[in-house]
Design a protein around this motif. Sequence first.
Motif, mmCIF file in Angstrom:
data_model
loop_
_atom_site.group_PDB
_atom_site.id
_atom_site.type_symbol
_atom_site.label_atom_id
_atom_site.label_comp_id
_atom_site.label_asym_id
_atom_site.label_seq_id
_atom_site.Cartn_x
_atom_site.Cartn_y
_atom_site.Cartn_z
ATOM 1 N N ARG A 23 -11.186 14.590 -28.061
ATOM 2 C CA ARG A 23 -12.061 13.444 -27.788
ATOM 3 C C ARG A 23 -13.480 13.898 -27.436
ATOM 4 N NH1 ARG A 23 -6.972 12.248 -27.025
ATOM 5 N NH2 ARG A 23 -6.221 10.103 -27.309
ATOM 6 N N ASN A 24 -13.812 15.134 -27.790
ATOM 7 C CA ASN A 24 -15.148 15.724 -27.642
ATOM 8 C C ASN A 24 -15.561 16.016 -26.201
ATOM 9 O OD1 ASN A 24 -15.578 15.678 -30.444
ATOM 10 N ND2 ASN A 24 -16.126 13.518 -30.312
ATOM 11 N N LYS A 34 -18.196 14.254 -21.373
ATOM 12 C CA LYS A 34 -18.568 13.983 -22.762
ATOM 13 C C LYS A 34 -19.798 13.090 -22.712
ATOM 14 C CE LYS A 34 -16.378 10.729 -25.024
ATOM 15 N NZ LYS A 34 -15.377 9.979 -25.821
ATOM 16 N N THR A 35 -20.862 13.483 -23.414
ATOM 17 C CA THR A 35 -22.061 12.655 -23.492
ATOM 18 C C THR A 35 -22.250 12.233 -24.939
ATOM 19 O OG1 THR A 35 -23.086 13.791 -21.621
ATOM 20 C CG2 THR A 35 -24.550 12.555 -23.073
ATOM 21 N N GLU A 36 -22.216 10.917 -25.150
ATOM 22 C CA GLU A 36 -22.431 10.346 -26.481
ATOM 23 C C GLU A 36 -23.120 9.003 -26.318
ATOM 24 O OE1 GLU A 36 -18.604 9.994 -28.369
ATOM 25 O OE2 GLU A 36 -18.532 12.110 -28.882
ATOM 26 N N ASN A 37 -24.041 8.723 -27.224
ATOM 27 C CA ASN A 37 -24.722 7.424 -27.249
ATOM 28 C C ASN A 37 -25.338 7.048 -25.899
ATOM 29 O OD1 ASN A 37 -23.860 7.089 -29.972
ATOM 30 N ND2 ASN A 37 -21.882 6.381 -29.235
ATOM 31 N N LYS A 39 -24.435 7.853 -22.892
ATOM 32 C CA LYS A 39 -23.482 7.637 -21.804
ATOM 33 C C LYS A 39 -22.662 8.909 -21.593
ATOM 34 C CE LYS A 39 -19.806 4.388 -20.576
ATOM 35 N NZ LYS A 39 -18.997 3.277 -21.111
ATOM 36 N N THR A 40 -22.479 9.285 -20.325
ATOM 37 C CA THR A 40 -21.673 10.451 -19.995
ATOM 38 C C THR A 40 -20.380 9.988 -19.339
ATOM 39 O OG1 THR A 40 -23.649 11.821 -19.704
ATOM 40 C CG2 THR A 40 -21.608 12.638 -18.735
ATOM 41 N N ASN A 41 -19.249 10.360 -19.948
ATOM 42 C CA ASN A 41 -17.922 10.094 -19.387
ATOM 43 C C ASN A 41 -17.473 11.347 -18.650
ATOM 44 O OD1 ASN A 41 -17.206 8.714 -22.573
ATOM 45 N ND2 ASN A 41 -17.697 7.508 -20.785
ATOM 46 N N ASN A 60 -18.514 7.149 -15.034
ATOM 47 C CA ASN A 60 -19.445 6.981 -16.151
ATOM 48 C C ASN A 60 -20.862 7.086 -15.617
ATOM 49 O OD1 ASN A 60 -17.654 6.411 -18.325
ATOM 50 N ND2 ASN A 60 -17.354 4.357 -17.515
ATOM 51 N N ASN A 77 -24.944 18.349 -18.042
ATOM 52 C CA ASN A 77 -23.896 19.317 -18.382
ATOM 53 C C ASN A 77 -23.257 19.949 -17.149
ATOM 54 O OD1 ASN A 77 -26.056 20.970 -17.688
ATOM 55 N ND2 ASN A 77 -25.642 22.452 -19.312
ATOM 56 N N ASN A 138 -14.982 3.165 -21.811
ATOM 57 C CA ASN A 138 -15.613 2.258 -22.773
ATOM 58 C C ASN A 138 -16.195 1.006 -22.144
ATOM 59 O OD1 ASN A 138 -15.133 3.907 -25.009
ATOM 60 N ND2 ASN A 138 -13.064 3.120 -25.230
#
Length: 139
Positions: A23-24, A34-37, A39-41, A60, A77, A138
């Motif tokens: 799930r990256n 995980k940072t995408e779009n 947003k960091t989860n 989040n 990071n 999400n």
Amino acid sequence: MSLEKDKMIKSLNEIFIPELRNRNFKGSFPHFRKTENGKTNLLTFQFDRNSGGFIIELANWKETEFKTHWGKLIPLNKLTAHDLFERKRIYPNSKSEENGTESWFRYDQNKNLSVEDKFELISKNVINRIPIMEEYWNE
């Protein structure tokens, strides 16, 4: 660190962490992100003081950087769920919430199972909680 805690971490690294990587998520035990779009989860494992159990904390973050209330800048990071005030705890079942460490993922119980089976079962139970984790991330 106790021998049982070491075995639990080893099992999570072998069974659950590959699911996070799929799930990256990046990072190393006990902190993953995980940072995408924009947003960091975040996911952090927290073990109880006496060993024997753990809980998973999620958070989040939607900003490009995080600054503590005392002014320290933490790069994304290096950000962990413990850095944030708003977190969600993941329990082994939905009826466990807020019952102290007795409701955590317990590896100091199930004495009737072989050691390997016990840790594998718990790690697989963590995998079964992924839909709840993804629902939170999400939001």
